[in-house]
Design an enzyme around this catalytic site. Structure first.
Site, PDB file in Angstrom:
ATOM      1  N   PHE A 135       0.380  -9.796   4.539  1.00  0.00           N
ATOM      2  CA  PHE A 135      -1.071  -9.689   4.695  1.00  0.00           C
ATOM      3  C   PHE A 135      -1.347  -9.367   6.170  1.00  0.00           C
ATOM      4  O   PHE A 135      -0.795 -10.013   7.056  1.00  0.00           O
ATOM      5  CB  PHE A 135      -1.717 -11.017   4.287  1.00  0.00           C
ATOM      6  CG  PHE A 135      -3.211 -10.960   4.201  1.00  0.00           C
ATOM      7  CD1 PHE A 135      -3.831 -10.444   3.070  1.00  0.00           C
ATOM      8  CD2 PHE A 135      -3.984 -11.405   5.251  1.00  0.00           C
ATOM      9  CE1 PHE A 135      -5.209 -10.392   2.995  1.00  0.00           C
ATOM     10  CE2 PHE A 135      -5.369 -11.357   5.176  1.00  0.00           C
ATOM     11  CZ  PHE A 135      -5.990 -10.848   4.045  1.00  0.00           C
ATOM     12  N   ASP A 207       3.937 -18.701   5.304  1.00  0.00           N
ATOM     13  CA  ASP A 207       2.523 -18.649   4.940  1.00  0.00           C
ATOM     14  C   ASP A 207       2.419 -18.914   3.438  1.00  0.00           C
ATOM     15  O   ASP A 207       3.006 -18.176   2.632  1.00  0.00           O
ATOM     16  CB  ASP A 207       1.943 -17.271   5.303  1.00  0.00           C
ATOM     17  CG  ASP A 207       0.428 -17.236   5.123  1.00  0.00           C
ATOM     18  OD1 ASP A 207      -0.079 -17.970   4.249  1.00  0.00           O
ATOM     19  OD2 ASP A 207      -0.226 -16.470   5.847  1.00  0.00           O
ATOM     20  N   TYR A 232      -8.991 -21.904   0.049  1.00  0.00           N
ATOM     21  CA  TYR A 232     -10.050 -21.286  -0.776  1.00  0.00           C
ATOM     22  C   TYR A 232      -9.504 -20.396  -1.880  1.00  0.00           C
ATOM     23  O   TYR A 232     -10.266 -19.816  -2.630  1.00  0.00           O
ATOM     24  CB  TYR A 232     -11.048 -20.517   0.096  1.00  0.00           C
ATOM     25  CG  TYR A 232     -10.460 -19.447   1.002  1.00  0.00           C
ATOM     26  CD1 TYR A 232     -10.048 -18.222   0.489  1.00  0.00           C
ATOM     27  CD2 TYR A 232     -10.329 -19.666   2.366  1.00  0.00           C
ATOM     28  CE1 TYR A 232      -9.509 -17.247   1.312  1.00  0.00           C
ATOM     29  CE2 TYR A 232      -9.797 -18.694   3.205  1.00  0.00           C
ATOM     30  CZ  TYR A 232      -9.387 -17.489   2.667  1.00  0.00           C
ATOM     31  OH  TYR A 232      -8.856 -16.531   3.496  1.00  0.00           O
ATOM     32  N   LYS A 233      -8.168 -20.268  -1.984  1.00  0.00           N
ATOM     33  CA  LYS A 233      -7.578 -19.456  -3.049  1.00  0.00           C
ATOM     34  C   LYS A 233      -7.247 -20.379  -4.232  1.00  0.00           C
ATOM     35  O   LYS A 233      -8.147 -20.887  -4.873  1.00  0.00           O
ATOM     36  CB  LYS A 233      -6.375 -18.691  -2.495  1.00  0.00           C
ATOM     37  CG  LYS A 233      -6.820 -17.641  -1.463  1.00  0.00           C
ATOM     38  CD  LYS A 233      -5.681 -16.949  -0.759  1.00  0.00           C
ATOM     39  CE  LYS A 233      -6.233 -15.904   0.211  1.00  0.00           C
ATOM     40  NZ  LYS A 233      -5.243 -15.403   1.149  1.00  0.00           N
ATOM     41  N   ARG A 381      -4.699  -5.920  -9.237  1.00  0.00           N
ATOM     42  CA  ARG A 381      -4.081  -7.227  -9.066  1.00  0.00           C
ATOM     43  C   ARG A 381      -4.820  -8.255  -9.917  1.00  0.00           C
ATOM     44  O   ARG A 381      -6.053  -8.321  -9.887  1.00  0.00           O
ATOM     45  CB  ARG A 381      -4.168  -7.605  -7.587  1.00  0.00           C
ATOM     46  CG  ARG A 381      -3.514  -8.913  -7.238  1.00  0.00           C
ATOM     47  CD  ARG A 381      -3.588  -9.174  -5.750  1.00  0.00           C
ATOM     48  NE  ARG A 381      -4.927  -9.610  -5.361  1.00  0.00           N
ATOM     49  CZ  ARG A 381      -5.185 -10.321  -4.265  1.00  0.00           C
ATOM     50  NH1 ARG A 381      -4.209 -10.642  -3.456  1.00  0.00           N
ATOM     51  NH2 ARG A 381      -6.409 -10.683  -3.979  1.00  0.00           N
TER      52      ARG A 381
END
Ligand SMILES: *Cc1c(COP(=O)(O)O)cnc(C)c1O
Length: 420
Positions: A135, A207, A232-233, A381
């Site tokens: 990312f 990560d 928040y995921k 995705r």
């Protein structure tokens, strides 16, 4: 649960799978719009129902009535570590090793800085290895810190996980990897990779943005050095909810980062004109935290207390197996290519497919209430949160996709793209 899916399934079979799913009831803990199939919990998790009441409590009572006394009385000051301790078992960490604070980007900065500091005596160690497909913010943070330090550090980008073994050497200071790739869903073998990193005298920073709450993580068992991740995921903490950072006890004494704010001080209220870090994990803190957002992280974590990561993993793999099998069989005449690994040991909680018109197809799916997302280049995705996605949802999502592809119902989106 079987790893091969009988593809001559019907919707009724999927309904039966839901009926015998011990986790199905957890969906009741989340608020999802009627008729929506939400396959984007890897980007922004759904809202735990409890979060509205919790926000009301923080705003009306803790802030409105109790004001400044809430720093102690409502546990505000301790909340980064209270929540860190609640999160710890989900990532195989011990109590006192995790704080929920700041953003993932900021926590990467702290961990990278601390790692380079720990390696500073080894002046020949000048490289940070990461993946080109990581990312972007992870790479950007490494770029920012090394450019700013201006001490000849270099970032080495590898294109395949297997390349690590040939690239790592005595010049490597740090290997920074995202456990589950945000685009492909590729899952690294944390333990084996960390062992390889240590063999070469480097440190391993993981990560967990797409693994915390999505796959079982064993940081301690893997002997990892540092970890960061989002709440928040898959952890459903709310938009922009504070992230987390893990530093194992073995590294606390050497963990020095330049964001040495007063919340990381040994006695924050002594108002000492010099910084001396607190001995424990709170040295990873910087300044005052956003209490309303932080409080809501607890509502997401509470749901995990009702199950286990192993049970969630079993269902997650069953969901992605089903989605892959149904997509490949029912949309077989369309140019879809799976980019997520088929091997369970290498798959996170998502399934990604390439399609020549991926962007337009995703837009058409969203218009019909099936929410996935598009990622460059050309990837559709789909994230599967086993807490609130069921097997009939998978069936319905694939049928919607099939219909859109059969009818070329994405053509209008292609034209829209052309003019904007
Ligand atoms: C989502 C994600 C981030 C997000 O970072 P923020 O600082 O919260 O914007 C960082 N790294 C990875 C790998 C991610 O998937």
């Amino acid at each position: 649960m079987s790893t091969t899916v009988n593809t001559v399934l019907t919707r009724a079979d999927c309904e039966r799978m839901d009926a015998s799913d011990a986790l199905a009831a957890l969906r009741e803990d989340f608020l999802l719009p009627e008729g929506m199939i939400y396959l984007d919990g890897n980007s922004l998790g759904a809202r735990p129902k409890a979060s509205l009441e919790r926000a009301r409590q923080v705003i009306e009572q803790e802030w409105g009535q109790d004001l400044i006394t809430s720093w102690n009385k409502a546990g505000w000051f301790d909340l980064p570590s209270t929540l860190g301790d609640q999160l710890a078992p989900l990532i195989g960490a011990d109590k006192g090793e995790v704080v929920v604070t700041d953003t993932t980007s900021a926590n990467l900065f702290k961990a990278i800085a601390a790692a380079l500091h720990m390696q500073a005596a080894h002046t020949e160690r000048k490289t940070i290895i990461t993946e080109r497909s990581n990312f972007p913010t992870d790479i950007y943070m490494a770029e920012g810190i090394t450019r700013w330090l201006d001490r000849g550090y270099q970032i080495v980008l590898i294109d395949h996980p297997e390349e690590l073994a040939s690239v790592i050497n005595e010049k490597t200071a740090l290997v920074m990897l995202t456990h589950v790739n945000y685009r492909t869903g590729y899952l690294h073998d944390m333990k084996a990779v960390t062992a390889l990193v240590h063999q070469h005298g480097a440190l391993a920073l993981w990560d967990l943005a797409h693994s915390a709450g999505a796959v079982p993580v064993q940081l301690q068992e893997a002997n990892a050095d540092f970890a960061v991740g989002c709440t928040y995921k898959y952890l459903n903490g709310g938009p922009g909810a504070p992230a987390f950072i893990w530093v194992p006890h073995k590294h606390h004494a050497q963990f020095h980062h330049p964001l040495s704010g007063w919340w990381g001080h040994a006695s924050p209220f002594a108002m000492d004109p010099h910084f001396s870090p607190t001995p424990g994990i709170r040295r990873a803190l910087c300044g005052t935290q956003p209490m309303i957002s932080l409080a809501l992280v607890g509502c997401g974590l509470d749901v995990f207390g009702k199950t286990s990561m192993q049970a969630l993993r079993t269902k997650s793999l069953a969901l992605t197996d089903l989605f892959i099998a149904l997509t490949e069989s029912r949309c077989a005449s369309h140019p879809l290519k799976l980019v997520t690994p088929r091997a369970h040991a290498q798959r996170g909680s998502q399934a990604s497919f390439e399609h020549p018109h991926a962007y337009a197809v995703i837009q058409a799916l969203i218009e019909r209430g099936v929410v996935g997302d598009y990622r460059e280049p050309g990837i559709m995705r789909f994230g599967f949160t086993p807490l609130y996605v069921g097997f009939a949802d998978v069936w319905d999502a694939v049928e919607t996709l099939r219909d859109i592809l059969d009818q070329r119902d994405y053509d209008s989106n292609l034209q829209k793209n052309a003019v904007t």
